[in-house]
Design an enzyme around this catalytic site. Structure first.
Site, PDB file in Angstrom:
ATOM      1  N   HIS A 104       8.129  -5.348  -1.010  1.00  0.00           N
ATOM      2  CA  HIS A 104       6.716  -5.154  -1.370  1.00  0.00           C
ATOM      3  C   HIS A 104       5.909  -4.992  -0.080  1.00  0.00           C
ATOM      4  CE1 HIS A 104       2.645  -5.926  -2.704  1.00  0.00           C
ATOM      5  NE2 HIS A 104       3.057  -5.584  -3.910  1.00  0.00           N
ATOM      6  N   GLU A 176       4.247   2.491  -4.974  1.00  0.00           N
ATOM      7  CA  GLU A 176       2.978   1.773  -4.857  1.00  0.00           C
ATOM      8  C   GLU A 176       2.245   2.221  -3.603  1.00  0.00           C
ATOM      9  OE1 GLU A 176       3.238  -2.229  -7.156  1.00  0.00           O
ATOM     10  OE2 GLU A 176       3.783  -2.576  -5.089  1.00  0.00           O
TER      11      GLU A 176
HETATM   12  P1  PGA Z   1      -2.397  -4.359  -7.980  1.00  0.00           P
HETATM   13  O1  PGA Z   1      -1.045  -4.771  -7.213  1.00  0.00           O
HETATM   14  O2  PGA Z   1      -2.027  -4.024  -9.398  1.00  0.00           O
HETATM   15  O3  PGA Z   1      -3.286  -5.571  -7.868  1.00  0.00           O
HETATM   16  O4  PGA Z   1      -2.955  -3.182  -7.259  1.00  0.00           O
HETATM   17  C1  PGA Z   1       0.159  -4.110  -7.463  1.00  0.00           C
HETATM   18  C2  PGA Z   1       1.246  -4.703  -6.597  1.00  0.00           C
HETATM   19  O5  PGA Z   1       0.961  -5.129  -5.472  1.00  0.00           O
HETATM   20  O6  PGA Z   1       2.425  -4.768  -7.014  1.00  0.00           O
END
Ligand code: PGA
Length: 268
Positions: A104, A176
């Site tokens: 992540h 992401e």
């Molecule tokens: P968010 O985070 O939905 O708050 O943007 C997603 C993540 O970090 O997995």
């Protein structure tokens, strides 16, 4: 259009909720989904609590037969020994975890998690019988340069290239974009689809069509109940979501899950 993969919505709780709050949330979510006769065969639901909540979540889920899955947010690359503060993949598997988030962006930023370390994390997770959810995505500066797809696919390649096709087919990849995480800014359907497609094509080119068809590609970055439907219906290569902020509100999370189940159903 046919989506052959079962959709999944995973809540990444990050460093939120102690074990009491975590179990209360799971209990509420289970009730809410039971009330609407939620079909878990169409959409898997998973939560990723802190390490300290995993045992309590496991006991609740197992004792009440709740069909919600759970996992961890990171893992040690070693199996045991003098590594103060680390938690091994076998320890997580023993707690019934199905998934572990790997790489992540917050882990990459605040901890020394480089690509070699992430490959070892993926291997450790797979060896323990769980599935890694590998997170990739570009920052705003790569996006401005127009290299977002190369960047995200490059991050996948750094981790996946040494895996066998059997190992690779167990992976989930969460696209992401960094600028969308926790900011309220979501990728447009067009750019989310481009990225999800590019990631699937990478697996197609590297491991062949059979593996590429199995890989679940998720989108993460400010997903909520107002944008989930649009994203999912526009993006043929998107199999669900990794949800951060919106997964901390049980009603909001339940809505995203229901929207996903509805759309996943209509695509099958
Ligand atoms: P968010 O985070 O939905 O708050 O943007 C997603 C993540 O970090 O997995």
């Amino acid at each position: 259009m046919k989506r052959r993969r079962t959709a999944i919505v995973a809540g990444n709780w990050k460093m939120n909720f102690d074990h009491l709050e975590a179990t209360l949330f799971v209990q509420k979510l289970a009730w809410m989904l039971k009330d609407v006769h939620f079909d878990f065969k169409k959409c898997e639901v998973a939560i990723m609590p802190s390490f300290t909540s995993l045992r309590s979540v496991q006991v609740l889920i197992e004792s009440e037969n709740i069909p919600i899955k759970y996992g961890a947010q990171t893992v040690s690359v070693t199996s045991q020994g003098a590594f103060t503060g680390d938690v091994s993949a076998d320890m997580l598997a023993a707690l019934g975890c199905s998934y572990v988030i790997v790489g992540h962006s917050e882990r990459r930023k605040y901890h020394p998690e480089n690509d070699a370390n992430l490959v070892d994390q993926v291997r450790a997770v797979l060896a323990a019988g769980m599935k890694p959810v590998l997170c990739v995505g570009e920052s705003l500066s790569e996006r401005r340069e127009g290299i977002e797809l190369e960047f995200a696919v490059g991050q996948v390649n750094e981790v996946a290239r040494d895996l066998s096709s059997e190992e690779a087919s167990q992976m989930l990849v969460a696209y992401e974009p960094l600028w969308a995480i926790g900011t309220g800014m979501t990728a447009t359907s067009t750019s989310a689809q481009e990225a999800c497609k590019a990631i699937r094509e990478y697996f197609d080119n590297t491991y062949g069509g059979e593996t590429a068809e199995k890989i679940k590609v998720l989108y993460g970055g400010s997903v909520n109940s107002s944008n989930a439907a649009q994203l999912l219906s526009d993006c043929a290569d998107m199999d669900g979501f990794l949800v951060g902020g919106a997964s901390l509100d049980v009603e909001e999370f339940a809505s995203i899950v229901r929207i996903t189940q509805k759309l996943a159903g209509s695509f099958r």
